[in-house]
Design an enzyme around this catalytic site. Structure first.
Site, PDB file in Angstrom:
ATOM      1  N   TRP A 281      38.015  46.030  37.754  1.00 18.63           N
ATOM      2  CA  TRP A 281      38.146  47.189  36.864  1.00 18.63           C
ATOM      3  C   TRP A 281      38.674  48.394  37.617  1.00 18.63           C
ATOM      4  CZ3 TRP A 281      38.561  45.183  32.499  1.00 18.63           C
ATOM      5  CH2 TRP A 281      37.739  44.146  32.078  1.00 18.63           C
TER       6      TRP A 281
ATOM      7  N   ASP B 290      33.376  55.270  36.171  1.00 16.52           N
ATOM      8  CA  ASP B 290      33.315  54.231  35.150  1.00 16.52           C
ATOM      9  C   ASP B 290      31.907  53.638  35.212  1.00 16.52           C
ATOM     10  OD1 ASP B 290      33.444  51.945  33.608  1.00 16.52           O
ATOM     11  OD2 ASP B 290      35.177  51.076  34.628  1.00 16.52           O
TER      12      ASP B 290
ATOM     13  N   LYS C  56      28.278  46.656  27.003  1.00 18.04           N
ATOM     14  CA  LYS C  56      27.446  46.123  28.079  1.00 18.04           C
ATOM     15  C   LYS C  56      25.976  46.562  27.937  1.00 18.04           C
ATOM     16  CE  LYS C  56      31.399  44.730  29.748  1.00 18.04           C
ATOM     17  NZ  LYS C  56      32.275  45.568  30.553  1.00 18.04           N
TER      18      LYS C  56
HETATM   19  C1  LIG Z   1      33.851  45.656  30.776  1.00 16.69           C
HETATM   20  C2  LIG Z   1      34.281  46.718  31.701  1.00 16.69           C
HETATM   21  C3  LIG Z   1      35.481  47.433  31.504  1.00 16.69           C
HETATM   22  C4  LIG Z   1      36.457  47.111  30.397  1.00 16.69           C
HETATM   23  O1  LIG Z   1      35.963  47.474  29.177  1.00 16.69           O
HETATM   24  P1  LIG Z   1      36.843  47.314  27.849  1.00 16.69           P
HETATM   25  O2  LIG Z   1      36.010  48.040  26.864  1.00 16.69           O
HETATM   26  O3  LIG Z   1      36.974  45.863  27.597  1.00 16.69           O
HETATM   27  O4  LIG Z   1      38.151  47.968  28.084  1.00 16.69           O
HETATM   28  C5  LIG Z   1      35.774  48.450  32.381  1.00 16.69           C
HETATM   29  N1  LIG Z   1      34.953  48.759  33.414  1.00 16.69           N
HETATM   30  C6  LIG Z   1      33.820  48.077  33.631  1.00 16.69           C
HETATM   31  C7  LIG Z   1      32.947  48.464  34.779  1.00 16.69           C
HETATM   32  C8  LIG Z   1      33.444  47.050  32.784  1.00 16.69           C
HETATM   33  O5  LIG Z   1      32.307  46.369  33.001  1.00 16.69           O
END
Ligand SMILES: *Cc1c(COP(=O)(O)O)cnc(C)c1O
Length: 356
Positions: free
Chosen positions: A99, A166, A190
């Protein structure tokens, strides 16, 4: 049979969230209509988004001067929105997983990117340390929890430049010092809600310092001004997010959630470390994620990995297959996962070991 849901995302939600969402799909807030068919401008939905924003602020102790947004496009959209709005000349990024790599790729479209450190050569099995963030960077971006590789930074780094994180896969799993950050984002699927909404917490003062024109929908200021109602927001995921936020508050807030998460992770890591058949993939215990526990079978047993997934499946254990870039297993222990599920997984590991 009861299912034990270890999927990495979309992932387990509390029964409270699922039940209240199901109820509102049939009859939302006594309107006699489904939440799926009510205007986002109705007073009933306005109350939902207002309360959800207030609860994010309350649970994470968001200081004055910050806005909470509910946006579409997933966390991946933030990989470009962040540099679009914040990168004037140069940004610093820490590369700790897929990511982060994706975020770096997008940032390069907008200016210079200084990757201050990377653990890519070691397949992201640790969090780099001892790096320096250049003081002339517009911001420093990092990923708090690396969902695929099972590493986590459970602290808020001190940094002389604006901090952007993030937090998609570990938001609400610990108290965060939001005042250290200029921007935090997290996809919902998540630890919060169904896929489709992304939470952004942004310091208002951080915006407006780049010269480039920003498309209306990608400009955070649009969404701040309109209270995340510039266009139709993801209504259902926001409704579900509100349920989860209420549930988190009832449980005692993020400090309580952290205690439960730490206990679940400690128990599973102990079982992995004390087994002869399984081993963790993250080298430094300090870097181990309490949300996504990655492990494999030791080389002499490795050909039994597929068999163990089937063995566990017979006990209702779902979603433990590791990401293809790591292999083995990944047990995601998000907030909604009960300790009971961890116990069932550990029992399965022990029974499988006895069998072989
Ligand atoms: C799942 C995830 C993403 C991507 O998320 P989307 O909503 O599918 O774009 C980005 N960063 C992290 C840390 C993730 O776990």
């Amino acid at each position: 049979m009861k299912k034990h849901n270890f999927y990495a995302g979309p992932s387990i939600l509390s029964e409270y969230t699922i039940k209240n969402t199901a109820d509102a799909i049939l009859n939302f807030a006594g309107t006699g209509l489904s939440v799926l068919e009510v205007s986002h401008r109705s007073k009933e939905f306005q109350a939902v988004i207002d309360e959800a924003m207030a609860l994010v602020k309350e649970l994470l102790d968001v200081p004055e001067g910050y806005s909470v947004l509910f946006l579409g496009g997933g966390a991946s959209m933030q990989f470009c929105m962040v540099p679009f709005n914040l990168l004037a000349k140069k940004a610093a990024y820490l590369e700790t997983g897929t990511w982060a790599t994706n975020a770096i790729k997008e940032a390069r479209l907008f200016g210079d990117v200084d990757v201050v450190a990377s653990s890519k050569d070691a397949n992201f099995t640790f969090i780099p340390k001892g790096y320096t963030v250049p003081e002339d960077a517009d911001y420093f971006h990092f990923t708090t929890n690396n969902t695929i590789y099972g590493t986590e930074m459970r602290y808020d780094p001190d940094c002389k430049v604006r901090l952007v994180a993030d937090m998609s896969s570990d938001i609400f799993s610990r108290p965060v010092d939001v005042s250290k950050y200029d921007l935090i984002y997290a996809g919902a699927q998540k630890n919060l809600a169904p896929a489709g909404v992304t939470i952004v917490i942004v310091r208002d003062e951080a915006l407006g310092h780049v010269d480039r024109p920003i498309p209306t929908m990608l400009d955070y200021r649009t969404h701040i001004k309109k209270g995340s109602m510039f266009n139709t927001p993801p209504v259902l995921p926001i409704f579900s997010a509100l349920q989860t936020l209420r549930y988190y508050k009832q449980l005692g807030g993020v400090a309580e959630l952290e205690k439960m998460d730490l206990a679940k992770a400690a128990k599973l890591y102990d079982a992995i470390d004390s087994s002869r058949m399984f081993e963790g993939t993250v080298t430094d215990p300090a870097d181990r994620s309490i949300m996504n526990v990655c492990f494999v079978m030791t080389p002499e047993y490795r050909e039994l990995e597929k068999e163990f997934i089937d063995f566990a499946g017979e006990r209702g254990i779902v979603g433990i297959k590791g990401h293809r870039s790591v292999g083995g297993f990944r047990a995601s222990l998000y907030n909604a996962l009960p300790m009971e599920s961890v116990n069932v997984l550990i029992e399965a590991m022990k029974d499988f070991e006895r069998k072989h």
